[in-house]
Write an enzyme that holds these catalytic residues in place. Structure first.
Site, PDB file in Angstrom:
ATOM      1  N   TYR A   1      -5.211   5.382  -0.523  1.00 28.62           N
ATOM      2  CA  TYR A   1      -4.081   4.471  -0.634  1.00 28.62           C
ATOM      3  C   TYR A   1      -4.207   3.592  -1.866  1.00 28.62           C
ATOM      4  O   TYR A   1      -5.270   3.145  -2.237  1.00 28.62           O
ATOM      5  CB  TYR A   1      -3.857   3.652   0.636  1.00 28.62           C
ATOM      6  CG  TYR A   1      -4.998   2.801   1.118  1.00 28.62           C
ATOM      7  CD1 TYR A   1      -5.058   1.449   0.803  1.00 28.62           C
ATOM      8  CD2 TYR A   1      -6.000   3.342   1.913  1.00 28.62           C
ATOM      9  CE1 TYR A   1      -6.092   0.650   1.273  1.00 28.62           C
ATOM     10  CE2 TYR A   1      -7.029   2.559   2.392  1.00 28.62           C
ATOM     11  CZ  TYR A   1      -7.076   1.207   2.056  1.00 28.62           C
ATOM     12  OH  TYR A   1      -8.100   0.432   2.514  1.00 28.62           O
TER      13      TYR A   1
ATOM     14  N   ASP B   1     -13.980  -4.530  13.564  1.00 27.55           N
ATOM     15  CA  ASP B   1     -12.649  -4.334  14.142  1.00 27.55           C
ATOM     16  C   ASP B   1     -12.625  -4.601  15.646  1.00 27.55           C
ATOM     17  O   ASP B   1     -11.582  -4.934  16.195  1.00 27.55           O
ATOM     18  CB  ASP B   1     -12.131  -2.926  13.850  1.00 27.55           C
ATOM     19  CG  ASP B   1     -11.733  -2.745  12.388  1.00 27.55           C
ATOM     20  OD1 ASP B   1     -11.754  -3.730  11.626  1.00 27.55           O
ATOM     21  OD2 ASP B   1     -11.417  -1.604  12.009  1.00 27.55           O
TER      22      ASP B   1
ATOM     23  N   LYS C   1       0.835  -1.198   0.000  1.00 26.38           N
ATOM     24  CA  LYS C   1       0.000   0.000   0.000  1.00 26.38           C
ATOM     25  C   LYS C   1       0.873   1.251   0.000  1.00 26.38           C
ATOM     26  O   LYS C   1       1.913   1.280   0.652  1.00 26.38           O
ATOM     27  CB  LYS C   1      -0.897   0.036   1.245  1.00 26.38           C
ATOM     28  CG  LYS C   1      -1.880  -1.106   1.337  1.00 26.38           C
ATOM     29  CD  LYS C   1      -2.665  -1.042   2.628  1.00 26.38           C
ATOM     30  CE  LYS C   1      -3.628  -2.203   2.741  1.00 26.38           C
ATOM     31  NZ  LYS C   1      -4.344  -2.194   4.021  1.00 26.38           N
TER      32      LYS C   1
END
Length: 182
Positions: A131, A169, A71
């Site tokens: 990104y 997450d 990335k």
């Protein structure tokens, strides 16, 4: 373009040359030829962009081989604490993390090679992060590490008690129990 090596092999910070005058500024955010002259040859195939509010933490995410991603991360608006964790078992820095403040103003970019978990926290009121990736997203190969792993002890630059984190997450495993295949 300026390249700055970090203490973790292959993890580098890039700062583009930019030109400013009374109209504003101009810079090349990505130039394959210039990166190649710096020894960086990556064939990016996908751009991802996110908008996040203050105190948001996204990550720590990765994709396992053969869909692992390199990335190139930069901030278009705002300020983030960008963090990576080395997942490469053969690396002398395995399990160590690196953090850097990326802002729209400093124009710094972090080149994150395959074999790292990546995440960021938003330090400004809002942030837009872009990104580039050298592999397409593959849901079956995704993995992650909980952002508040006590063993990693990551400084996200904010109070974790007010962190805004996705449900996905919040249930990620700690570093020791992640399913990394690196």
């Amino acid at each position: 373009m300026n390249i700055e090596e970090t203490f973790i092999k292959d993890l580098v910070v890039l700062t583009p040359d930019f030109f400013e005058d009374s109209r504003g500024y101009f810079f090349e955010g990505y130039n394959k030829n210039k990166l190649s002259t710096l020894g960086i040859s990556v064939d990016f195939v996908q751009d991802n962009q996110s908008f996040s509010k203050k105190d948001t933490i996204r990550g720590l995410h990765y994709q396992n081989p053969p869909y692992a991603q390199t990335k190139l991360v930069r901030v278009l608006q705002g300020e983030i604490m960008d963090v990576v964790v080395d997942l490469r078992k053969a690396s002398p820095t395995y399990g160590q993390h690196f953090g850097i403040c990326l802002t729209a103003d400093n124009k710094k970019q972090l080149l994150v090679p395959q074999g790292f978990a990546h995440g960021f926290s938003v330090l400004s009121e809002t942030a837009v992060v872009l990104y580039k990736c050298d592999q397409f997203y593959n849901k079956a190969s995704e993995g992650g590490i909980c952002f508040d792993d006590v063993a990693l002890n990551i400084d996200w630059g904010m109070d974790l008690k007010v962190a805004i984190v996705s449900e996905k997450d919040l249930v990620l495993p700690d570093f020791q129990n992640c399913n990394s295949k690196f």
